[in-house]
Write an enzyme that holds these catalytic residues in place. Sequence first.
Site, PDB file in Angstrom:
ATOM      1  N   CYS A   1      -4.922  79.602 -51.202  1.00  0.00           N
ATOM      2  CA  CYS A   1      -4.101  80.886 -51.813  1.00  0.00           C
ATOM      3  C   CYS A   1      -3.369  80.273 -52.961  1.00  0.00           C
ATOM      4  CB  CYS A   1      -3.104  81.115 -50.381  1.00  0.00           C
ATOM      5  SG  CYS A   1      -2.356  82.675 -51.023  1.00  0.00           S
TER       6      CYS A   1
ATOM      7  N   HIS B   1      -7.265  82.289 -46.540  1.00  0.00           N
ATOM      8  CA  HIS B   1      -6.713  81.363 -45.419  1.00  0.00           C
ATOM      9  C   HIS B   1      -7.725  80.725 -44.553  1.00  0.00           C
ATOM     10  CE1 HIS B   1      -2.269  81.097 -47.019  1.00  0.00           C
ATOM     11  NE2 HIS B   1      -2.948  82.504 -47.391  1.00  0.00           N
TER      12      HIS B   1
ATOM     13  N   GLU C   1      -8.179  78.509 -42.712  1.00  0.00           N
ATOM     14  CA  GLU C   1      -7.495  77.897 -41.266  1.00  0.00           C
ATOM     15  C   GLU C   1      -7.150  78.707 -40.230  1.00  0.00           C
ATOM     16  OE1 GLU C   1      -3.730  78.827 -44.031  1.00  0.00           O
ATOM     17  OE2 GLU C   1      -6.091  78.373 -44.528  1.00  0.00           O
TER      18      GLU C   1
END
Length: 590
Positions: free
Chosen positions: A398, A525, A527
Site C-alpha cells: 500500500c 493488502h 496479508e
Amino acid sequence: MKYVLVTGGVVSGLGKGVTASSIGLLLQACGLRVTSIKIDPYLNTDAGTMSPFEHGEVFVLDDGGEADLDLGNYERFLDITLTRDNNITTGKIYQSVIDKERKGDYLGKTVQVVPHITDAIQAWIERVAHVPVDGKEGPADVCVIELGGTIGDIESMPFIEALGQFSYNVGPGNFCLVHVSLVPVLSVVGEQKTKPTQHSVKGLRSLGLTPNILACRSTKALEDNVKTKLSQFCHVPEENIVTLYDVPNIWHVPLLLRDQKVHEAILKELNLLGKAVEADVTEWTARTRVYDTLEDPVRIAMVGKYTGLSDSYLSVLKALLHASVACHKKLVVEWVAASDLEEITAQEAPDVHNAAWDLLKGADGILVPGGFGDRGVQGKILATKYARENQVPFLGICLGMQLAVVEFARSVLGCEDANSTEFEPETSSPCVIFMPEGSTTHMGGTMRLGSRRTYFQVADCKSAKLYGNVKSVDERHRHRYEVNPDMISEIENAGLSFVGKDETGRRMEIVELPTHPYFVGVQFHPEFKSRPGKPSALFLGLIAAASGCLESVLETGGKMNRVSTNGIANGMGRVYQNGNVYSNGNGFHH
C-alpha cells in the site's frame, strides 16, 4: 442453528478471540460447519476510523468491511470468508434502529433499549448466522459469537440483555455459553485465586446468563481443589472447567482445549454428539510441531510507524509466519521505527539512529507495510532506497508501494521533489495522487475498499509466477491515493515495471524492479488472505528470497512443501489491570 457464546470477565485482553476461533476449529474438526460473529460494544460504526494504537489493526474483508482484528483470527483459523455484517457494533445497531424510527416503522411507539435495541440485536444475529461463509450451500451448523469487552461494562449491557433473551428464545440444547475468566496467582503466596472469577460469574448470572463452560486463564494448569471451589461457587460441573494456561504460541490453544475435551462438553450442551465425528486435528498438530522445532532464522526488518504495538500489524505478522514456516525458517521480526532512520534522529539521538540502521542492515529482507499520515515517511523512503541499491529482498504494501515509486522517481529519474500529494499537495512531481472517486469530507468507509481484481501485464514477472502463472488475482484493498497514471511511461522507461494493473489499465496494482532479486510493491493488502498452509504468494516470495530459495519457488509456480500453521506469539502475554501485571506467560493473546 446452534449457538456458542464466548464472553470475558475480570480483565480485557484474555484471548477471547483466540478461544472463540479455537472452539470453532475444534467443531470443524468434528465435521461441523461453523460461522462466526464478533460483537464490539463501541459506538463506532466500524473499526475503519480507529487508530491502530487504540484498537490494533483494521482487518479488511472481501466486501470492503473494515472490522475488528478478531475477524482475521476467525478467517485464518476456520478458513472462511466473512462479511461486514459478521461484525456487530453498537453504532450499527443504533443506526439501524434510528433509521427505522425515522421511516416510521415503529408506528408511534416510544423507541427504547428494551425491546427495540435488544430485538434488533437478536434479529441481526439470527440473520447473519444463517449466511454461509465457507463457500458451500445452506447455513452452517454452529455459530460462534464473541462478545467483546468485559462483563459489567456499561456499553455492553444491551447486548447482554439481548443475548439473555436470545438464549431463552432459541431454547435449551441450542445455546452454550463459554465464559473466559482470569485466575491470577499472587506471587506472595503462590496460590491460584478464584474470587475474581466468582465475582465475574456472579455478575453474569445476575444479568440473566449462566455459563455452561468456564475457560480459566492462568499461568499454569488449575489445581484440583481450585476447580472444585469454582464448581461449587459458579454452579458449573468440574469437567466443564478448563484451563487456558500460557503456551509458547497460539497454535497450541485448540490442542489445549481438545485435550480437556471442551468440544465434547459443547457438543453435549448442543445435543450434537450424534451428528459429530471424532475430532481430527492431525494436520493442526503437525503444524504446531513443525513450528516448535524451527531453528534456522530468517530476519525481516519491519519498517513501520506503529512498531511499539504488534497488534497494529497482526495480519502482516501472521502472513510472514505462514510463509516462513512454508520455507522451514524461524521468523525473526526486527522492528524498525521508520522515523529512527531519518537524519533528524541522527542529530537528536545518534545512538537510536545507529541502532535502527544496524537492524536494517542486518536483515535478510525488508518489509514496508501500509499506513496513514506523514510521520516516518522519509525513513521508509530511506529503507526502500537501501533495499533497492543493495539487492536486499523488499516488499512494499500500500503506502510502502507508493513510496517505492516516489523513491525511484527521486533517485533514478532525478525528480528531487517527487512526492505523494498526501504529504506535499503542491509538489511539482506528484508520483502519487488522490483518487478521483475519494471523499475529501468524510473518512469512514470512503476509501477504495475490499476485493478488487488485478490483471498481470507481464506473464513472466516474479509476482505472476508466485501466484501460479494466473492471468489475474483478487486481493483486498484499503487506500485513498494511487500512483499517478500520467507518470507511468516515464517511470517504466527508467526501469521500474508496473506488472499488475486494474481492469481499466490506469490504476497501478503491482510494481517490480526486474533487475533486482526481489523488489515488489503492491497497492493491495495480500496479508488479509494469507492462511495457515496457504501463505500469501508475495509474502512467500519475500521469505523465499530472504532465505535464498526463491528460484526453486518460482520454478514450481509459487508452490512449496508447505506445512500448515497459524498465529504468532505476541510478546510476553501480560495482562494488566490498574498498572499491575496479573499474568506473565508467553504469548496467549490476540
